[in-house]
Scaffold this motif. Structure first.
Motif, PDB file in Angstrom:
ATOM      1  N   LEU A 124      14.517   2.413 -11.829  1.00 15.79           N
ATOM      2  CA  LEU A 124      13.125   2.405 -11.379  1.00 15.79           C
ATOM      3  C   LEU A 124      12.752   1.066 -10.754  1.00 15.79           C
ATOM      4  O   LEU A 124      11.861   0.995  -9.904  1.00 15.79           O
ATOM      5  CB  LEU A 124      12.198   2.720 -12.554  1.00 15.79           C
ATOM      6  N   TRP A 125      13.414  -0.007 -11.169  1.00 14.05           N
ATOM      7  CA  TRP A 125      13.133  -1.332 -10.605  1.00 14.05           C
ATOM      8  C   TRP A 125      13.373  -1.334  -9.099  1.00 14.05           C
ATOM      9  O   TRP A 125      12.564  -1.873  -8.335  1.00 14.05           O
ATOM     10  CB  TRP A 125      14.021  -2.386 -11.271  1.00 14.05           C
ATOM     11  N   SER A 126      14.467  -0.725  -8.663  1.00 16.66           N
ATOM     12  CA  SER A 126      14.814  -0.740  -7.235  1.00 16.66           C
ATOM     13  C   SER A 126      13.806   0.031  -6.395  1.00 16.66           C
ATOM     14  O   SER A 126      13.676  -0.210  -5.192  1.00 16.66           O
ATOM     15  CB  SER A 126      16.214  -0.166  -7.019  1.00 16.66           C
ATOM     16  N   VAL A 127      13.084   0.972  -7.027  1.00 17.50           N
ATOM     17  CA  VAL A 127      12.099   1.767  -6.290  1.00 17.50           C
ATOM     18  C   VAL A 127      10.736   1.077  -6.272  1.00 17.50           C
ATOM     19  O   VAL A 127      10.129   0.902  -5.214  1.00 17.50           O
ATOM     20  CB  VAL A 127      11.958   3.171  -6.913  1.00 17.50           C
ATOM     21  N   PHE A 128      10.256   0.669  -7.442  1.00 18.98           N
ATOM     22  CA  PHE A 128       8.882   0.183  -7.550  1.00 18.98           C
ATOM     23  C   PHE A 128       8.732  -1.342  -7.484  1.00 18.98           C
ATOM     24  O   PHE A 128       7.741  -1.839  -6.954  1.00 18.98           O
ATOM     25  CB  PHE A 128       8.258   0.681  -8.859  1.00 18.98           C
ATOM     26  N   ALA A 129       9.673  -2.075  -8.020  1.00 14.55           N
ATOM     27  CA  ALA A 129       9.492  -3.524  -8.145  1.00 14.55           C
ATOM     28  C   ALA A 129      10.009  -4.314  -6.961  1.00 14.55           C
ATOM     29  O   ALA A 129       9.482  -5.380  -6.640  1.00 14.55           O
ATOM     30  CB  ALA A 129      10.172  -4.024  -9.427  1.00 14.55           C
ATOM     31  N   SER A 130      11.028  -3.798  -6.292  1.00 16.47           N
ATOM     32  CA  SER A 130      11.667  -4.588  -5.235  1.00 16.47           C
ATOM     33  C   SER A 130      11.019  -4.402  -3.871  1.00 16.47           C
ATOM     34  O   SER A 130      11.359  -5.107  -2.920  1.00 16.47           O
ATOM     35  CB  SER A 130      13.153  -4.229  -5.146  1.00 16.47           C
ATOM     36  N   SER A 131      10.096  -3.460  -3.740  1.00 17.24           N
ATOM     37  CA  SER A 131       9.513  -3.128  -2.431  1.00 17.24           C
ATOM     38  C   SER A 131       8.095  -3.678  -2.288  1.00 17.24           C
ATOM     39  O   SER A 131       7.254  -3.456  -3.153  1.00 17.24           O
ATOM     40  CB  SER A 131       9.492  -1.609  -2.233  1.00 17.24           C
ATOM     41  N   GLU A 132       7.869  -4.387  -1.193  1.00 20.07           N
ATOM     42  CA  GLU A 132       6.531  -4.881  -0.874  1.00 20.07           C
ATOM     43  C   GLU A 132       5.872  -4.039   0.220  1.00 20.07           C
ATOM     44  O   GLU A 132       4.664  -3.862   0.230  1.00 20.07           O
ATOM     45  CB  GLU A 132       6.600  -6.346  -0.425  1.00 20.07           C
ATOM     46  N   GLU A 133       6.679  -3.540   1.158  1.00 19.42           N
ATOM     47  CA  GLU A 133       6.148  -2.784   2.283  1.00 19.42           C
ATOM     48  C   GLU A 133       6.395  -1.294   2.085  1.00 19.42           C
ATOM     49  O   GLU A 133       7.534  -0.835   2.076  1.00 19.42           O
ATOM     50  CB  GLU A 133       6.803  -3.249   3.592  1.00 19.42           C
ATOM     51  N   TRP A 134       5.317  -0.549   1.876  1.00 15.73           N
ATOM     52  CA  TRP A 134       5.404   0.897   1.685  1.00 15.73           C
ATOM     53  C   TRP A 134       4.919   1.677   2.898  1.00 15.73           C
ATOM     54  O   TRP A 134       5.048   2.893   2.943  1.00 15.73           O
ATOM     55  CB  TRP A 134       4.578   1.304   0.453  1.00 15.73           C
ATOM     56  N   ARG A 135       4.359   0.982   3.872  1.00 16.71           N
ATOM     57  CA  ARG A 135       3.903   1.664   5.078  1.00 16.71           C
ATOM     58  C   ARG A 135       5.103   2.067   5.939  1.00 16.71           C
ATOM     59  O   ARG A 135       6.142   1.420   5.922  1.00 16.71           O
ATOM     60  CB  ARG A 135       2.948   0.769   5.869  1.00 16.71           C
ATOM     61  N   ASP A 136       4.929   3.130   6.711  1.00 15.67           N
ATOM     62  CA  ASP A 136       6.017   3.651   7.537  1.00 15.67           C
ATOM     63  C   ASP A 136       6.184   2.776   8.778  1.00 15.67           C
ATOM     64  O   ASP A 136       5.277   2.678   9.605  1.00 15.67           O
ATOM     65  CB  ASP A 136       5.709   5.090   7.949  1.00 15.67           C
ATOM     66  N   LEU A 137       7.351   2.141   8.913  1.00 15.72           N
ATOM     67  CA  LEU A 137       7.626   1.265  10.055  1.00 15.72           C
ATOM     68  C   LEU A 137       8.297   2.011  11.210  1.00 15.72           C
ATOM     69  O   LEU A 137       8.547   1.421  12.260  1.00 15.72           O
ATOM     70  CB  LEU A 137       8.523   0.098   9.615  1.00 15.72           C
ATOM     71  N   VAL A 138       8.569   3.296  11.000  1.00 16.25           N
ATOM     72  CA  VAL A 138       9.215   4.083  12.060  1.00 16.25           C
ATOM     73  C   VAL A 138       8.201   4.376  13.165  1.00 16.25           C
ATOM     74  O   VAL A 138       7.146   4.967  12.918  1.00 16.25           O
ATOM     75  CB  VAL A 138       9.790   5.396  11.509  1.00 16.25           C
ATOM     76  N   ILE A 139       8.514   3.950  14.367  1.00 14.10           N
ATOM     77  CA  ILE A 139       7.630   4.206  15.517  1.00 14.10           C
ATOM     78  C   ILE A 139       8.023   5.524  16.188  1.00 14.10           C
ATOM     79  O   ILE A 139       7.180   6.377  16.458  1.00 14.10           O
ATOM     80  CB  ILE A 139       7.687   3.044  16.522  1.00 14.10           C
TER      81      ILE A 139
END
Length: 300
Positions: free
Chosen positions: A161-176
């Protein structure tokens, strides 16, 4: 004879009871002692809001799609990250939680105290679960987790769960853009000093009658069908230079119609850009801008 029969029956009953005690009863007893899996409180299909890091990151389902609340706006959430959340949460619900400590004083060593990552799950207006995700386990396959109102800390097996919730700062979709580059048939390129059109005839690309280098054009088609932003900046149109439209590219083909507008350098190695059908402003790398800003005479 009758006495022996009675003794035999009693012996058989005792043996049966012993088997039951050693088998099903002990199994039931072990299960009854096992910690309840609090992840089961969340109905993944009905979950519609997640707060991460004490509300620093808020994911909310709106109209069937997950959004990220930021700068008083709602941005599309990264689909790949949402898929990770749902798959890992479902996997966590199947776990037999492994109790590693029942001491509040040991929580800091697992980072399941206030130094961990607080996550809250909602269904409608109801908060159904609060957890604190601690550090990864020593084999990096799982993580430690606790509830803020409970002294117990558990190991989550092979669910990290750490790799999913704790390690990520950017949750917005960067795919253009995400489309099939092989569908491309035409590229319109608008520069400040002119406009050009590239067209695919058979397997080759042309500018007018001039045959172009397919590999060089492929770099452009790949970007116009698979572009990913470096960042999403504060949504302020003023510094972008997009109102002057210094560079516009449109790619069309079978079920394909993507337009990108590219503006000024932001002074930090990135360039402002936006899709033609959206007001959302992105920052793309200078190298992507340079690969797009190729006039036909450089593509031969």
């Amino acid at each position: 004879m009758k006495k022996n029969l009675i003794l035999g029956i009693v012996l058989a009953v005792l043996i049966a009871l012993a088997v039951i005690y050693q088998g099903p009863f002990q199994s039931w007893r072990q299960k009854s002692k096992a910690p309840k899996n609090f992840f089961s409180k969340v109905d993944v299909d009905k979950m519609d809001k997640i707060e991460i890091k004490g509300g620093k990151i808020v994911l909310e389902k709106q109209g069937g799609e997950w959004k990220v609340a930021s700068d008083k706006k709602a941005y599309p959430a990264s689909l790949s990250m949402i898929n990770q959340v749902t798959s890992q949460l479902k996997a966590a619900q199947e776990l037999n939680l492994d109790l590693v400590s029942a001491s509040k004083d040991r929580k800091p060593s697992f980072q399941t105290d206030q130094t961990g990552t607080a996550v809250s799950f909602y269904q409608g207006k109801d908060k159904v679960l609060d957890i604190t995700i601690g550090k990864m386990t020593s084999d990096y396959s799982g993580s430690y987790v606790s509830q803020p109102d409970n002294d117990n800390t558990y190991r989550t097996g092979n669910v990290n769960l750490w790799s999913v919730f704790a390690s990520s700062e950017e949750w917005r979709d960067l795919v253009i853009f995400k489309a099939d580059a092989s569908k491309a048939k035409k590229i319109r390129m608008q520069f400040t000093d002119g406009q050009f059109t590239l067209e695919k005839k058979g397997d080759d690309w042309f500018s007018g009658k001039d045959k172009l280098n397919n590999d060089k054009v492929q770099k452009i088609t790949d970007l116009l069908t698979g572009m990913v932003a470096s960042e999403i900046p504060v949504q302020d149109f003023k510094p972008t230079g997009l109102d002057k439209n210094p560079l516009i590219l449109q790619i069309t083909g079978d079920g394909l119609d993507n337009t990108i507008m590219i503006g000024k350098d932001n002074g930090k190695g990135m360039v402002y850009a936006k899709r033609g059908d959206s007001d959302l402003i992105y920052l793309i790398s200078k190298s992507d801008r340079d690969n797009l800003a190729k006039k036909p005479n450089t593509l031969k």
